[in-house]
Design a protein around this motif. Structure first.
Motif, short mmCIF file in Angstrom:
data_model
loop_
_atom_site.label_atom_id
_atom_site.label_comp_id
_atom_site.label_asym_id
_atom_site.label_seq_id
_atom_site.Cartn_x
_atom_site.Cartn_y
_atom_site.Cartn_z
N PRO A 209 0.93 -1.06 -0.01
CA PRO A 209 0.11 -0.05 -0.11
C PRO A 209 0.65 1.32 0.14
O PRO A 209 2.14 1.30 0.39
N GLY A 210 0.29 2.46 -0.43
CA GLY A 210 0.74 3.71 -0.23
C GLY A 210 2.03 3.63 -1.30
O GLY A 210 2.13 2.95 -2.30
N ILE A 211 3.08 4.68 -1.00
CA ILE A 211 4.23 4.83 -1.85
C ILE A 211 5.20 3.74 -1.70
O ILE A 211 5.88 3.60 -2.75
N ALA A 212 4.87 2.61 -0.86
CA ALA A 212 5.99 1.66 -0.69
C ALA A 212 5.54 0.83 -1.91
O ALA A 212 6.78 0.18 -2.41
N GLY A 213 4.53 0.82 -2.82
CA GLY A 213 4.09 0.07 -3.79
C GLY A 213 4.97 0.55 -5.03
O GLY A 213 5.08 -0.20 -5.91
N GLU A 214 5.64 1.66 -4.87
CA GLU A 214 6.46 2.53 -6.01
C GLU A 214 7.68 1.53 -6.31
O GLU A 214 8.45 2.12 -6.85
N ASP A 255 9.82 12.87 -2.63
CA ASP A 255 8.82 13.40 -3.75
C ASP A 255 7.68 12.94 -4.12
O ASP A 255 6.59 13.52 -4.03
N LEU A 256 7.60 11.57 -3.65
CA LEU A 256 6.41 10.86 -3.37
C LEU A 256 5.40 11.12 -2.27
O LEU A 256 4.25 11.13 -2.63
N HIS A 257 6.05 11.05 -1.51
CA HIS A 257 5.39 11.26 0.03
C HIS A 257 4.70 12.74 -0.27
O HIS A 257 3.88 13.22 0.20
N MET A 258 5.32 13.77 -0.76
CA MET A 258 5.16 15.48 -0.74
C MET A 258 4.01 15.24 -1.88
O MET A 258 3.15 16.14 -1.59
N ALA A 259 3.74 14.43 -2.77
CA ALA A 259 2.77 14.30 -3.75
C ALA A 259 1.57 14.19 -3.30
O ALA A 259 0.29 14.88 -3.85
N GLU A 260 1.55 13.18 -2.31
CA GLU A 260 0.38 13.14 -1.61
C GLU A 260 -0.56 14.26 -0.86
O GLU A 260 -1.61 14.30 -0.48
#
Length: 269
Positions: A209-214, A255-260
């Motif tokens: 789930p979340g950005i971990a899946g990236e 960057d992925l975290h901030m995009a949320e």
């Protein structure tokens, strides 16, 4: 009085194939425009190269198409090294030329669009068993360059199944270098990264789930180590103690975290 045109009629030169046509369709269209059978076979190989492994493989694929057609329709003719200059097809009627193309389509997967029904059927026809022949080999099945080993192993006391993807046909590789793969046991998927599963969001195992899946498991491990060094060691993210790979992953995660939070207030720690 107008002088009649006595210039001998010449066959229309086949147009340069484009990736928009399926390989076998492009070859048949070449014949329909008056092209010769060798031109049609070359067209088939060229379109396949444009769609698959790349133009550098064109000469090899050209020869492979000739070999496939000859093996299918002329089994008593021994294939020679320079098939592009072979005259074995001279004198065939138009119908016979079409039969050669159809025979090539049956035995040459790249005559079709990758992973189409006809492509898969031709590839499956080429599949073959590889028995154990000495103490260093294991029984396997070869399909599309993939080796699937199935064997009993005395040390683990188990029936082992091993998949070797190293020689997978390049046309099957995705832009991210992965291979669409599905593994089932008694009909139940235990691993499914097929194109269909990706399209439906039903891959097995399911993405984290979340950005971990990236991130891949190895990248997540590196991120965990980065966090450990940055927090536990009292280092800043920009410290020289972190590798370039660690810094790049940390920046990507941030960057992925901030995009949320785009459009919201900056999150606080």
């Amino acid at each position: 009085m107008t002088t009649p045109d006595t210039t001998p009629a010449t066959a229309e030169r086949p147009a340069t194939p484009t990736p928009a046509s399926s390989p076998i369709q492009a070859a048949h269209e070449c014949l329909a425009r008056g092209g010769t059978l060798p031109q049609a076979l070359a067209t088939l190989a060229q379109v396949a190269a444009l769609r698959g492994a790349g133009h550098d493989d064109y000469p090899f694929m050209h020869d492979a198409v000739f070999a496939a057609a000859k093996a299918a329709l002329f089994p008593k003719v021994r294939a020679r090294a320079h098939l592009k200059n072979d005259n074995v097809f001279n004198g065939l009627t138009g119908e016979q030329q079409r039969q050669v193309l159809d025979a090539a389509a049956e035995t040459f997967p790249d005559a079709h669009d990758v992973l189409s029904d006809a492509y898969c059927a031709a590839a499956n026809r080429l599949a073959g068993p590889l028995p154990k022949i000495d103490d260093e080999t294991l029984p396997a099945v070869s399909v599309a360059g993939v080796l699937v080993f199935v064997y009993l192993h005395h040390e683990t006391g188990a029936l082992c199944v091993s998949v070797d993807l190293e020689e997978t046909w390049s046309a099957l590789r995705r832009p991210d270098s992965t291979i669409p793969l599905q593994v089932t046991i008694n009909g139940t998927p235990v691993f499914d990264d097929s194109n269909l599963a990706r399209a439906n969001g039903t891959t097995v195992p399911a993405p984290l789930p979340g950005i971990a899946g990236e991130f891949t498991p190895l990248e997540l491990d590196c991120l965990a180590r980065t966090a450990g060094e940055a927090a536990g060691g009292g280092n800043g993210i920009g410290d020289e103690t972190l590798s370039a790979h660690q810094l790049a992953l940390a920046e990507r995660a941030y960057d992925l975290h901030m995009a949320e939070f785009e459009g919201e207030d900056t999150p606080t720690s």
